[in-house]
Write an enzyme that holds these catalytic residues in place. Structure first.
Site, PDB file in Angstrom:
ATOM      1  N   TRP A 238       0.855  -1.186   0.000  1.00 33.28           N
ATOM      2  CA  TRP A 238       0.000   0.000   0.000  1.00 33.28           C
ATOM      3  C   TRP A 238       0.889   1.233   0.000  1.00 33.28           C
ATOM      4  CZ3 TRP A 238      -0.065   4.110   3.431  1.00 33.28           C
ATOM      5  CH2 TRP A 238      -1.045   5.068   3.168  1.00 33.28           C
TER       6      TRP A 238
ATOM      7  N   GLU B 146      -3.476  -3.240  -1.837  1.00 36.07           N
ATOM      8  CA  GLU B 146      -4.507  -2.531  -1.076  1.00 36.07           C
ATOM      9  C   GLU B 146      -4.817  -1.185  -1.717  1.00 36.07           C
ATOM     10  OE1 GLU B 146      -5.325  -0.893   3.491  1.00 36.07           O
ATOM     11  OE2 GLU B 146      -3.329  -1.592   2.900  1.00 36.07           O
TER      12      GLU B 146
ATOM     13  N   LYS C 109      -7.098   2.640  -1.715  1.00 31.68           N
ATOM     14  CA  LYS C 109      -7.578   3.674  -0.793  1.00 31.68           C
ATOM     15  C   LYS C 109      -8.295   4.745  -1.598  1.00 31.68           C
ATOM     16  CE  LYS C 109      -6.241   6.204   3.347  1.00 31.68           C
ATOM     17  NZ  LYS C 109      -5.169   6.533   4.300  1.00 31.68           N
TER      18      LYS C 109
ATOM     19  N   ASP D  54      -9.555  -2.769   2.839  1.00 28.15           N
ATOM     20  CA  ASP D  54      -9.619  -2.131   4.150  1.00 28.15           C
ATOM     21  C   ASP D  54     -10.965  -1.425   4.204  1.00 28.15           C
ATOM     22  OD1 ASP D  54      -9.465   0.105   6.049  1.00 28.15           O
ATOM     23  OD2 ASP D  54      -7.342  -0.384   6.255  1.00 28.15           O
TER      24      ASP D  54
ATOM     25  N   HIS E 237     -11.248   2.286   3.519  1.00 30.77           N
ATOM     26  CA  HIS E 237     -10.654   2.840   2.311  1.00 30.77           C
ATOM     27  C   HIS E 237     -11.628   2.985   1.155  1.00 30.77           C
ATOM     28  CE1 HIS E 237      -6.153   1.964   3.350  1.00 30.77           C
ATOM     29  NE2 HIS E 237      -6.798   2.607   4.310  1.00 30.77           N
TER      30      HIS E 237
ATOM     31  N   HIS F  32      -8.309  -5.726   5.921  1.00 30.68           N
ATOM     32  CA  HIS F  32      -7.906  -4.926   7.061  1.00 30.68           C
ATOM     33  C   HIS F  32      -9.185  -4.436   7.705  1.00 30.68           C
ATOM     34  CE1 HIS F  32      -3.447  -3.743   6.095  1.00 30.68           C
ATOM     35  NE2 HIS F  32      -3.614  -5.016   6.353  1.00 30.68           N
TER      36      HIS F  32
ATOM     37  N   ASP G 298     -11.297   7.379   6.451  1.00 32.92           N
ATOM     38  CA  ASP G 298     -10.379   6.366   6.989  1.00 32.92           C
ATOM     39  C   ASP G 298      -9.743   6.870   8.268  1.00 32.92           C
ATOM     40  OD1 ASP G 298      -8.778   4.073   7.148  1.00 32.92           O
ATOM     41  OD2 ASP G 298      -7.162   5.047   6.040  1.00 32.92           O
TER      42      ASP G 298
ATOM     43  N   ASP H 220      -9.513   5.271  11.221  1.00 31.37           N
ATOM     44  CA  ASP H 220      -8.793   4.254  11.999  1.00 31.37           C
ATOM     45  C   ASP H 220      -9.164   4.256  13.478  1.00 31.37           C
ATOM     46  OD1 ASP H 220      -7.069   2.772  10.132  1.00 31.37           O
ATOM     47  OD2 ASP H 220      -6.237   4.742   9.703  1.00 31.37           O
TER      48      ASP H 220
ATOM     49  N   ASP I 155      -6.337  -3.008  11.556  1.00 36.02           N
ATOM     50  CA  ASP I 155      -5.551  -1.847  11.124  1.00 36.02           C
ATOM     51  C   ASP I 155      -6.211  -0.574  11.625  1.00 36.02           C
ATOM     52  OD1 ASP I 155      -3.890  -0.032   9.989  1.00 36.02           O
ATOM     53  OD2 ASP I 155      -4.329  -0.525   7.911  1.00 36.02           O
TER      54      ASP I 155
END
Length: 416
Positions: A182, A223, A225, A258, A261, A285, A293, A295, A326
């Site tokens: 990524w 990955e 995003k 993810d 993302h 993820h 995103d 997290d 993640d």
């Protein structure tokens, strides 16, 4: 209600709680080391800001500053979570010492991760890995998509080094290593050329994956995003790019999604069966996005439960879905962030295993949507708590863990 009563309740729906408990024990979740130190790593100046679309917020005391502190914190997490855990390392967590002095990322070798291998061996853990294409002086700000040949060469060599390290981790620990590619490559404002960076990115990944590796042991993933801080207008590795690359190279990589993302109206739970209709294996993820995103720590919320339902219903626990966490919250106790997130994914998987999935599928196939809705709603208030508590007891893990986290904070974290 006791576990025995809960077991009888689920039996009415044709669900065997013993089989569910046995299945959840083998569900491997990859634990991201970067929650413990706010994605700082050990190979660059920890006082400098993160770059490449990476950002943490908060300054809760007790951040791990050394490999030893990070390993001690991970040990505390392992004490409090049941089931099967793997480690997940970024390349920036290489460990340097007098015997193995610092080298730049393009020169990393397996020996720089031997202490992590020793750590994992002592605890019976496998290990996943990630090249670190961010927070480095050679981000210009692009990496694998840079128009600068020397910049691209540096990052390609870094990627190849990570392939070799991933092979080493897999061979030493006896478990496949998922190696995730990524980058935060992109532009803050509207670009004049969208295809050029993507063609360079594709060619760079081709070169990285030309490094020899055993695809049974090393699982490179691509990955995507939607955007990142500083690259709001254009991301090179978009969803369409990453998925197309994986689809055209099924003999050497797999796609990784993810759930932070994508656009806020998209859900990864619906994408899991779509990809598994074509790919024999995918990676995830698991995080918690709030509007983007961001997290946040994973909760036992609707989308986490729905993601895990699809993993279970699609046979993902039989080697088709590689799961990793993640997120990185620096505003709360980091041990608690780790433990809460792992447990909530495990809760969601167990919740999914306790659904009469075949019966529900039969209702759908027979267009009995009335009974389907009634059954799904009734199961939401099923005695899940008692089965989860039984699982923790069998794994010798406490149901309540806050007091232990506060003890560790007072005795260890507060002294850093």
């Amino acid at each position: 209600m006791s576990y025995t009563e809960a077991k009888s309740f689920y039996e009415k729906y044709g669900v065997d709680t013993e089989k569910a408990l046995e299945k959840i024990k083998g569900a491997s979740i990859s634990l991201h080391c970067w929650q413990g130190d706010d994605v700082r790593g050990f190979d660059t100046d920890p006082t400098k800001p993160l770059t490449g679309g990476i950002q943490t917020t908060g300054n809760y005391p007790g951040r791990a500053r050394t490999p030893e502190e990070l390993m001690a914190d991970i040990d505390e997490v392992i004490k409090l979570v049941p089931g099967k855990i793997k480690m997940n390392l970024h390349a920036s967590y290489a460990i340097f010492d007098e015997e193995n002095p610092w080298v730049d990322r393009d020169k990393l070798e397996p020996k720089h991760f031997k202490k992590w291998v020793d750590f994992c061996k002592e605890r019976g853990l496998g290990c996943d890995f990630n090249p670190t294409f961010f927070s480095h002086p050679k981000c210009d700000p692009l990496t694998l998509a840079s128009p600068n040949v020397e910049t691209r060469k540096f990052w390609i060599e870094h990627g190849k080094a990570c392939i070799r390290i991933s092979q080493y981790l897999a061979e030493e620990l006896g478990e496949p290593c998922v190696m995730n590619i990524w980058t935060g490559d992109g532009f803050k404002d509207i670009p004049a050329d969208r295809i050029g960076p993507r063609e360079r990115y594709r060619e760079s990944i081709d070169e990285i994956l030309s490094e020899p590796y055993d695809f049974n042991l090393v699982k490179p993933t691509i990955e995507s995003k939607v955007f990142g801080i500083g690259v709001e207008a254009y991301t090179v590795g978009s969803a369409e790019f990453a998925l197309s690359y994986a689809a055209m190279n099924t003999d050497k990589c797999i796609p990784l999604m993810d759930n932070g993302h994508y656009h806020p109206t998209e859900v990864v739970s619906d994408k899991i069966p779509a990809l598994l209709a074509f790919f024999p294996e995918i990676a995830l993820h698991i995080t918690r996005p709030i509007r983007w995103d961001s997290d946040h720590v994973v909760l036992f919320d609707d989308e986490t439960k729905e993601i895990c339902r699809e993993i279970v219903r699609c046979g993902g626990l039989d080697g088709r879905v590689d799961m990793a966490l993640d997120y990185f919250d620096a505003s709360i106790n980091r041990i608690s962030a780790w433990v809460t997130g792992v447990r909530n994914v495990q809760k969601s998987l167990l919740f999914a295993l306790l659904q009469p999935n075949e019966e529900l599928k039969k209702m759908q196939d027979e267009s009995d949507f009335t009974q389907l809705m009634v059954a799904q709603e009734e199961l939401k208030t099923a005695p899940f708590y008692d089965v989860w508590k039984e699982y923790l007891e069998r794994e010798n893990k406490p149901y309540e863990y806050y007091d232990e986290i506060k003890r560790y904070e007072e005795e260890v974290l507060s002294k850093r």
